[in-house]
Scaffold this motif. Sequence first.
Motif, PDB file in Angstrom:
ATOM      1  N   ALA A 161      46.677  60.897  23.070  1.00  7.80           N
ATOM      2  CA  ALA A 161      46.782  60.689  24.514  1.00  7.80           C
ATOM      3  C   ALA A 161      45.821  59.602  24.955  1.00  7.80           C
ATOM      4  N   HIS A 162      44.675  59.560  24.349  1.00 11.12           N
ATOM      5  CA  HIS A 162      43.686  58.535  24.694  1.00 11.12           C
ATOM      6  C   HIS A 162      44.196  57.151  24.313  1.00 11.12           C
ATOM      7  N   ALA A 163      44.843  57.048  23.181  1.00 10.75           N
ATOM      8  CA  ALA A 163      45.358  55.760  22.730  1.00 10.75           C
ATOM      9  C   ALA A 163      46.504  55.294  23.628  1.00 10.75           C
ATOM     10  N   ALA A 164      47.211  56.219  24.248  1.00  8.79           N
ATOM     11  CA  ALA A 164      48.335  55.850  25.097  1.00  8.79           C
ATOM     12  C   ALA A 164      47.872  55.357  26.467  1.00  8.79           C
ATOM     13  N   ASP A 165      46.591  55.615  26.822  1.00  9.00           N
ATOM     14  CA  ASP A 165      46.079  55.133  28.107  1.00  9.00           C
ATOM     15  C   ASP A 165      46.136  53.620  28.149  1.00  9.00           C
ATOM     16  N   LYS A 166      46.599  53.108  29.284  1.00  5.16           N
ATOM     17  CA  LYS A 166      46.647  51.663  29.459  1.00  5.16           C
ATOM     18  C   LYS A 166      45.278  51.185  29.929  1.00  5.16           C
ATOM     19  N   PRO A 167      44.871  50.011  29.499  1.00  2.57           N
ATOM     20  CA  PRO A 167      43.609  49.490  30.009  1.00  2.57           C
ATOM     21  C   PRO A 167      43.756  49.198  31.504  1.00  2.57           C
ATOM     22  N   LYS A 168      42.672  49.441  32.229  1.00  2.00           N
ATOM     23  CA  LYS A 168      42.716  49.208  33.664  1.00  2.00           C
ATOM     24  C   LYS A 168      42.775  47.714  33.949  1.00  2.00           C
ATOM     25  N   ALA A 169      43.575  47.374  34.916  1.00  2.00           N
ATOM     26  CA  ALA A 169      43.720  45.972  35.291  1.00  2.00           C
ATOM     27  C   ALA A 169      42.449  45.490  35.970  1.00  2.00           C
ATOM     28  N   VAL A 170      42.044  44.285  35.640  1.00  2.00           N
ATOM     29  CA  VAL A 170      40.874  43.681  36.242  1.00  2.00           C
ATOM     30  C   VAL A 170      41.320  42.991  37.521  1.00  2.00           C
ATOM     31  N   GLY A 171      40.578  43.214  38.597  1.00  2.00           N
ATOM     32  CA  GLY A 171      40.930  42.599  39.870  1.00  2.00           C
ATOM     33  C   GLY A 171      40.698  41.103  39.851  1.00  2.00           C
ATOM     34  N   GLN A 172      41.385  40.419  40.722  1.00  2.00           N
ATOM     35  CA  GLN A 172      41.278  38.964  40.836  1.00  2.00           C
ATOM     36  C   GLN A 172      40.183  38.623  41.846  1.00  2.00           C
ATOM     37  N   TYR A 173      38.947  38.897  41.496  1.00  2.00           N
ATOM     38  CA  TYR A 173      37.838  38.595  42.388  1.00  2.00           C
ATOM     39  C   TYR A 173      36.557  38.407  41.597  1.00  2.00           C
ATOM     40  N   VAL A 174      35.568  37.844  42.275  1.00  2.00           N
ATOM     41  CA  VAL A 174      34.218  37.716  41.729  1.00  2.00           C
ATOM     42  C   VAL A 174      33.287  38.333  42.763  1.00  2.00           C
ATOM     43  N   ASP A 175      32.566  39.384  42.375  1.00  2.00           N
ATOM     44  CA  ASP A 175      31.549  39.969  43.246  1.00  2.00           C
ATOM     45  C   ASP A 175      30.223  39.298  42.946  1.00  2.00           C
ATOM     46  N   LEU A 176      29.580  38.777  43.982  1.00  2.00           N
ATOM     47  CA  LEU A 176      28.270  38.159  43.796  1.00  2.00           C
ATOM     48  C   LEU A 176      27.198  39.233  43.824  1.00  2.00           C
ATOM     49  N   GLN A 177      26.166  39.016  43.032  1.00  2.00           N
ATOM     50  CA  GLN A 177      24.996  39.878  43.134  1.00  2.00           C
ATOM     51  C   GLN A 177      24.444  39.731  44.547  1.00  2.00           C
ATOM     52  N   PRO A 178      23.760  40.751  45.087  1.00  2.00           N
ATOM     53  CA  PRO A 178      23.227  40.625  46.446  1.00  2.00           C
ATOM     54  C   PRO A 178      22.328  39.392  46.572  1.00  2.00           C
ATOM     55  N   VAL A 179      22.502  38.684  47.689  1.00  2.00           N
ATOM     56  CA  VAL A 179      21.759  37.456  47.938  1.00  2.00           C
ATOM     57  C   VAL A 179      20.966  37.637  49.230  1.00  2.00           C
ATOM     58  N   ALA A 180      19.678  37.285  49.200  1.00  2.00           N
ATOM     59  CA  ALA A 180      18.820  37.391  50.381  1.00  2.00           C
ATOM     60  C   ALA A 180      18.990  36.150  51.250  1.00  2.00           C
ATOM     61  N   MET A 181      19.479  36.356  52.466  1.00  2.00           N
ATOM     62  CA  MET A 181      19.651  35.268  53.426  1.00  2.00           C
ATOM     63  C   MET A 181      18.458  35.269  54.380  1.00  2.00           C
ATOM     64  N   ASP A 191      41.637  31.820  36.587  1.00  2.00           N
ATOM     65  CA  ASP A 191      41.033  32.332  35.358  1.00  2.00           C
ATOM     66  C   ASP A 191      39.807  33.163  35.741  1.00  2.00           C
ATOM     67  N   VAL A 192      40.001  34.476  35.871  1.00  2.24           N
ATOM     68  CA  VAL A 192      38.952  35.375  36.358  1.00  2.24           C
ATOM     69  C   VAL A 192      37.728  35.363  35.453  1.00  2.24           C
ATOM     70  N   VAL A 193      37.929  35.409  34.151  1.00  2.00           N
ATOM     71  CA  VAL A 193      36.806  35.444  33.209  1.00  2.00           C
ATOM     72  C   VAL A 193      35.946  34.191  33.361  1.00  2.00           C
ATOM     73  N   LYS A 194      36.583  33.056  33.408  1.00  2.00           N
ATOM     74  CA  LYS A 194      35.850  31.790  33.556  1.00  2.00           C
ATOM     75  C   LYS A 194      35.086  31.760  34.876  1.00  2.00           C
ATOM     76  N   LEU A 195      35.731  32.209  35.953  1.00  2.03           N
ATOM     77  CA  LEU A 195      35.091  32.156  37.261  1.00  2.03           C
ATOM     78  C   LEU A 195      34.008  33.209  37.424  1.00  2.03           C
ATOM     79  N   ARG A 196      34.126  34.338  36.749  1.00  7.69           N
ATOM     80  CA  ARG A 196      33.031  35.326  36.792  1.00  7.69           C
ATOM     81  C   ARG A 196      31.805  34.778  36.067  1.00  7.69           C
ATOM     82  N   ASP A 197      32.017  33.947  35.063  1.00  8.81           N
ATOM     83  CA  ASP A 197      30.883  33.293  34.397  1.00  8.81           C
ATOM     84  C   ASP A 197      30.206  32.288  35.318  1.00  8.81           C
ATOM     85  N   ARG A 198      30.915  31.836  36.333  1.00 16.78           N
ATOM     86  CA  ARG A 198      30.367  30.874  37.300  1.00 16.78           C
ATOM     87  C   ARG A 198      29.667  31.561  38.475  1.00 16.78           C
ATOM     88  N   GLU A 199      29.534  32.875  38.434  1.00 11.67           N
ATOM     89  CA  GLU A 199      28.922  33.638  39.533  1.00 11.67           C
ATOM     90  C   GLU A 199      27.553  33.089  39.937  1.00 11.67           C
TER      91      GLU A 199
END
Length: 144
Positions: A19-39, A64-72
Amino acid sequence: MSKRLLNLAALLLVLASGAHAADKPKAVGQYVDLQPVAMPIVIDGQLVNYVFVYVRINLTSGADVVKLRDREPAFRDALVRDAHRTPFVVPGNWERIDEAKLVAALTRDATAIAGPGALNSVVVTAQAPRKRMMPPRPQAPTSP
């Protein structure tokens, strides 16, 4: 009896792993969350507070989510540079930033960083002031 219990346990283990092997991997959202930034909140040339902002950059489906998350870090750097150039201060409030100004500035920078057609929107998801402060008092009118 113990052999029967052992067989039952083995069967349950096989079923559970299947049953565990039949689980589908969760889809990664199309976004980049920034770490908190002090303004910075700068009033009359004086730093009076910092507001930590949480920002999400929503990407298009073809980005390309992976590439853009590396640009965070580049997105955060652009945001910090914008905030120090022209602070996103809300007049009369030392605990919030002007979300519309921040979104406009970061949208411009994020489009340059991510490339054309990769950016969908920029959203401020939360704001947290470093210090809770009373709003500034209005200045008393001076008599001639």
